[in-house]
Write a protein that holds these residues in place. Structure first.
Motif, short mmCIF file in Angstrom:
data_model
loop_
_atom_site.label_atom_id
_atom_site.label_comp_id
_atom_site.label_asym_id
_atom_site.label_seq_id
_atom_site.Cartn_x
_atom_site.Cartn_y
_atom_site.Cartn_z
N CYS A 160 29.84 34.53 44.94
CA CYS A 160 28.80 34.15 43.97
C CYS A 160 27.40 34.62 44.41
O CYS A 160 26.91 34.22 45.46
N CYS A 171 24.29 28.87 37.71
CA CYS A 171 25.24 29.95 37.36
C CYS A 171 24.70 30.76 36.19
O CYS A 171 24.25 30.21 35.19
N CYS A 224 28.00 35.69 35.67
CA CYS A 224 28.31 37.09 35.99
C CYS A 224 29.83 37.33 36.04
O CYS A 224 30.28 38.46 35.92
N GLY A 225 30.59 36.28 36.28
CA GLY A 225 32.05 36.40 36.27
C GLY A 225 32.68 36.82 37.59
O GLY A 225 33.90 36.99 37.67
N CYS A 283 33.17 35.18 40.27
CA CYS A 283 34.08 34.14 40.79
C CYS A 283 35.48 34.32 40.18
O CYS A 283 36.49 34.31 40.90
#
Ligand code: SF4
Ligand code: SF4
Length: 135
Positions: A83, A29, A32-33, A35
């Motif tokens: 994602c 991960c 990036c946000g 999700c």
């Protein structure tokens, strides 16, 4: 006597166990946000989904193990589909729930909960609770 090194190892072991149970790499991960931006459950969460995975990356497992977010997660796979790194956060949430449930600690007896309360409980909590009884 437990040393800080022991505690650190325990946290690392829990993150490794979460990766083993979920089959996911939490370190893939890059925050990036996306999700969290698409998650339908965030109003009931105390940590955003991307914050859950960030805390795991930093070894802050205690915060993750006691957060409401894992129980508010509806396992809808929206995060997984959004994602860009292919991280399946749905499976990570389930792995965290499994680790807690396998401690086999009863915080409440399902059969004794009033009907009104059961109607308001997150579905994931109820399903996980019953699964604990059928292992
Ligand atoms: S969408 Fe994927 S890469 Fe982005 S914050 Fe969420 S888990 Fe991390
Ligand atoms: S699976 Fe859980 S964390 Fe992912 S988008 Fe759905 S409710 Fe949110």
């Amino acid at each position: 006597m437990r040393t800080s090194l022991d505690a650190e190892q325990l946290k690392n072991d829990i993150v490794a166990r979460i990766e083993e149970l979920s089959g996911e790499n939490v370190y893939a991960c890059y925050q990036c946000g996306r999700c969290s931006a698409g998650c339908p459950g965030i109003e009931a969460m105390d940590l955003l989904p991307n914050q859950v995975i960030r805390l795991l990356q930093m070894g802050q497992v205690d915060e993750v193990l006691r957060c409401k977010t894992i129980w508010a997660c509806a396992s809808c796979f929206t995060c997984e589909s959004r994602c860009p790194k292919g991280v399946d956060l749905t499976r990570i949430m389930e792995a965290v729930r499994q680790i807690i449930l396998r401690q086999n600690i009863d915080h409440a007896k399902l059969a004794e909960l009033p009907d009104e309360m059961i109607e308001d409980l997150p579905q994931a909590a109820l399903v996980s609770g019953f699964r604990k009884l059928t292992s």
